[in-house]
Design a protein around this motif. Sequence first.
Motif, mmCIF file in Angstrom:
data_model
loop_
_atom_site.group_PDB
_atom_site.id
_atom_site.type_symbol
_atom_site.label_atom_id
_atom_site.label_comp_id
_atom_site.label_asym_id
_atom_site.label_seq_id
_atom_site.Cartn_x
_atom_site.Cartn_y
_atom_site.Cartn_z
ATOM 1 N N PHE A 28 0.646 -1.270 0.219
ATOM 2 C CA PHE A 28 0.279 -0.015 -0.225
ATOM 3 C C PHE A 28 1.181 1.224 -0.100
ATOM 4 N N SER A 29 1.991 1.396 0.646
ATOM 5 C CA SER A 29 2.976 2.183 0.509
ATOM 6 C C SER A 29 3.521 2.663 -0.815
ATOM 7 N N LEU A 30 3.557 1.856 -1.916
ATOM 8 C CA LEU A 30 4.213 2.012 -3.157
ATOM 9 C C LEU A 30 3.406 2.702 -3.963
ATOM 10 N N ASP A 31 4.157 3.427 -4.868
ATOM 11 C CA ASP A 31 3.473 4.179 -5.749
ATOM 12 C C ASP A 31 2.642 3.318 -6.542
ATOM 13 N N PRO A 32 1.599 3.736 -7.522
ATOM 14 C CA PRO A 32 1.014 2.815 -8.606
ATOM 15 C C PRO A 32 1.888 2.008 -9.455
ATOM 16 N N PHE A 33 2.958 2.537 -9.879
ATOM 17 C CA PHE A 33 3.723 1.701 -11.055
ATOM 18 C C PHE A 33 4.576 0.723 -10.013
ATOM 19 N N SER A 34 5.174 1.024 -8.944
ATOM 20 C CA SER A 34 5.746 -0.049 -8.316
ATOM 21 C C SER A 34 4.868 -1.131 -7.604
ATOM 22 N N ASN A 64 2.169 -2.084 -9.306
ATOM 23 C CA ASN A 64 1.998 -2.931 -10.539
ATOM 24 C C ASN A 64 3.117 -3.892 -10.631
ATOM 25 N N ASP A 65 4.362 -3.661 -10.622
ATOM 26 C CA ASP A 65 5.551 -4.383 -10.762
ATOM 27 C C ASP A 65 5.866 -5.386 -9.428
ATOM 28 N N PHE A 66 5.179 -4.896 -8.401
ATOM 29 C CA PHE A 66 5.365 -5.933 -7.434
ATOM 30 C C PHE A 66 4.145 -6.937 -7.458
ATOM 31 N N VAL A 67 3.113 -6.844 -8.013
ATOM 32 C CA VAL A 67 2.236 -7.868 -8.086
ATOM 33 C C VAL A 67 2.354 -8.969 -9.240
ATOM 34 N N TYR A 68 3.223 -8.177 -10.353
ATOM 35 C CA TYR A 68 3.431 -8.935 -11.548
ATOM 36 C C TYR A 68 4.844 -9.935 -11.083
ATOM 37 N N ALA A 69 5.495 -9.391 -10.169
ATOM 38 C CA ALA A 69 6.963 -10.060 -9.824
ATOM 39 C C ALA A 69 6.578 -11.356 -8.847
ATOM 40 N N PHE A 70 5.455 -11.033 -8.106
ATOM 41 C CA PHE A 70 5.270 -11.942 -6.805
ATOM 42 C C PHE A 70 4.060 -12.648 -6.714
#
Length: 222
Positions: free
Chosen positions: A33-39, A41-47
Amino acid sequence: MLPLHDNSRRPSRIPLITGGLIALNVFIFLYQFSLDPFSTNDFVYAFGFVPARFHWLSVFTSLFIHAGWLHIIGNMVFLWVFGPNIEDLLGHSRFLLFYLLCGAAAALAQYAVSPDSRIPQIGASGAIFGVMGAYLVKFPHSRITTVGWFIILFSFELPAWLLLLWFIGLQFFSGVGSIADVAAQRGGVAYFAHIGGFFAGMLLILVLQTRQRLTVRRDLSW
């Protein structure tokens, strides 16, 4: 409907794994929740678990990622209501193994339906449905305090078997209705993961050794 409390069963040991899983899920969600929207999105696709690029590690990391506040709150409430008694039966280490295996079975069930999907599958729902399946097998007659809403909030009790069959029945009907969305890769709820996790939990609780509940009278103990 949302279950709030199990009124029939009190675990004899502290549900350390259930509490730890809830804490870990909340911690990861707050970080996300603390990440910006782009990060994010990357986090969700990575994990997250993406069927088109199947990887066993992501099968398990996806269990700790959630899409929003309602997603994580709903999942954690269900885990807290149904998890402690299953952990009490299995013991801490076997319950953790059980939880992860149910999550893996849930991911594989969704993979079987849409192996080419590039949409990340996230959330603890599949593993938690496994816990619910085990609860149906072991405690079908427990009474569950449930909250419902229709204009106003109200609470009532239901037997566990009725509540759990209601939830899995909804997954079946919703899953059939979502087949077109799955084929078109439009995303949405992974209903087949819920179904797979639920039946995996029913099977695993019969396979894994569970301890007997013992009640010792104080006047006979020495």
